[in-house]
Write a protein that holds these residues in place. Structure first.
Motif, PDB file in Angstrom:
ATOM      1  N   LEU A 114       3.529   5.952  -2.448  1.00 22.43           N
ATOM      2  CA  LEU A 114       4.516   6.978  -2.407  1.00 22.43           C
ATOM      3  C   LEU A 114       4.607   6.618  -3.858  1.00 22.43           C
ATOM      4  CD1 LEU A 114       6.519   5.333   0.912  1.00 22.43           C
ATOM      5  CD2 LEU A 114       5.208   7.829  -0.124  1.00 22.43           C
ATOM      6  N   GLY A 115       5.065   5.996  -4.731  1.00 18.64           N
ATOM      7  CA  GLY A 115       4.592   6.111  -6.164  1.00 18.64           C
ATOM      8  C   GLY A 115       4.245   7.013  -6.404  1.00 18.64           C
ATOM      9  N   ALA A 116       3.036   6.881  -6.824  1.00 21.43           N
ATOM     10  CA  ALA A 116       2.227   7.298  -6.905  1.00 21.43           C
ATOM     11  C   ALA A 116       2.241   8.761  -6.637  1.00 21.43           C
ATOM     12  CB  ALA A 116       0.433   7.330  -7.008  1.00 21.43           C
ATOM     13  N   ILE A 169       0.642  -1.058   0.249  1.00 23.42           N
ATOM     14  CA  ILE A 169      -0.181   0.085  -0.354  1.00 23.42           C
ATOM     15  C   ILE A 169       0.815   0.893  -0.556  1.00 23.42           C
ATOM     16  CG2 ILE A 169      -1.300   1.474   0.997  1.00 23.42           C
ATOM     17  CD1 ILE A 169      -2.751  -1.470   2.292  1.00 23.42           C
ATOM     18  N   LEU A 170       2.230   1.260   0.989  1.00 26.39           N
ATOM     19  CA  LEU A 170       2.923   1.956   0.790  1.00 26.39           C
ATOM     20  C   LEU A 170       3.799   2.493  -0.230  1.00 26.39           C
ATOM     21  CD1 LEU A 170       3.907   1.588   4.678  1.00 26.39           C
ATOM     22  CD2 LEU A 170       2.699   3.934   3.559  1.00 26.39           C
ATOM     23  N   HIS A 195      10.600   1.604  -6.987  1.00 27.09           N
ATOM     24  CA  HIS A 195      10.244   0.838  -6.750  1.00 27.09           C
ATOM     25  C   HIS A 195      10.939  -0.694  -5.969  1.00 27.09           C
ATOM     26  CE1 HIS A 195      11.189  -2.172 -10.528  1.00 27.09           C
ATOM     27  NE2 HIS A 195      12.382  -2.363 -10.426  1.00 27.09           N
ATOM     28  N   TYR A 196      11.925  -0.203  -5.378  1.00 29.59           N
ATOM     29  CA  TYR A 196      12.570  -1.303  -4.530  1.00 29.59           C
ATOM     30  C   TYR A 196      11.927  -1.492  -3.511  1.00 29.59           C
ATOM     31  CZ  TYR A 196      17.261  -2.075  -6.731  1.00 29.59           C
ATOM     32  OH  TYR A 196      18.416  -1.899  -7.836  1.00 29.59           O
ATOM     33  N   HIS A 197      11.026  -0.737  -3.258  1.00 30.67           N
ATOM     34  CA  HIS A 197       9.906  -0.885  -1.848  1.00 30.67           C
ATOM     35  C   HIS A 197       9.224  -2.056  -2.229  1.00 30.67           C
ATOM     36  CE1 HIS A 197       7.585   1.696   1.029  1.00 30.67           C
ATOM     37  NE2 HIS A 197       7.283   0.450   1.403  1.00 30.67           N
TER      38      HIS A 197
END
Length: 121
Positions: free
Chosen positions: A18-20, A13-14, A43-45
């Motif tokens: 965060l990507g968005a 979810i995070l 990406h790595y997250h």
């Protein structure tokens, strides 16, 4: 087992949020280099959030091993240190935070090695 599935789901979810945020909220507000750092962190997250889910599922399938929770813990530490340092660096432009990023990368590597060893036992 349930803890790592929960951690994986929360981190998915995070990572999506965060990507968005990086793609839509930071464009034009931070440098291209810092935006690229943010995207790398997201990406790595996401990849390692999937890894946490994988650890939770493995814990229910293979014999109990202390290597799996330690490996999962290292993946979580890697998310915090690697992705977290890139997120904070992008927002603050404090490039010295980049010194923390490799520690997170090493956490990822060791975590995956432990997961692989646990799967082979």
């Amino acid at each position: 087992m349930k803890l790592f599935i929960l951690l994986g789901a929360v981190n998915m979810i995070l990572s999506i949020a965060l990507g968005a945020f990086g793609a839509h909220g930071l464009e034009g507000k931070v440098s291209e280099r810092m935006l690229a750092n943010w995207q790398t962190g997201a990406h790595y997250h996401m990849i390692h959030a999937l890894g946490l889910l994988f650890v939770g599922l493995l814990m229910g399938r293979i014999s109990a091993s202390s290597l799996l929770p330690v490996g999962g813990g290292l993946l979580l530490a890697g998310i915090v240190l690697f992705s977290g340092s890139l997120y904070v660096m992008a927002l603050t432009n404090v490039k010295a935070l980049g010194a923390i990023t490799p520690v997170g990368g090493i956490s990822f590597l060791i975590g995956w090695v432990l997961i692989a060893i646990a799967a082979m036992k």
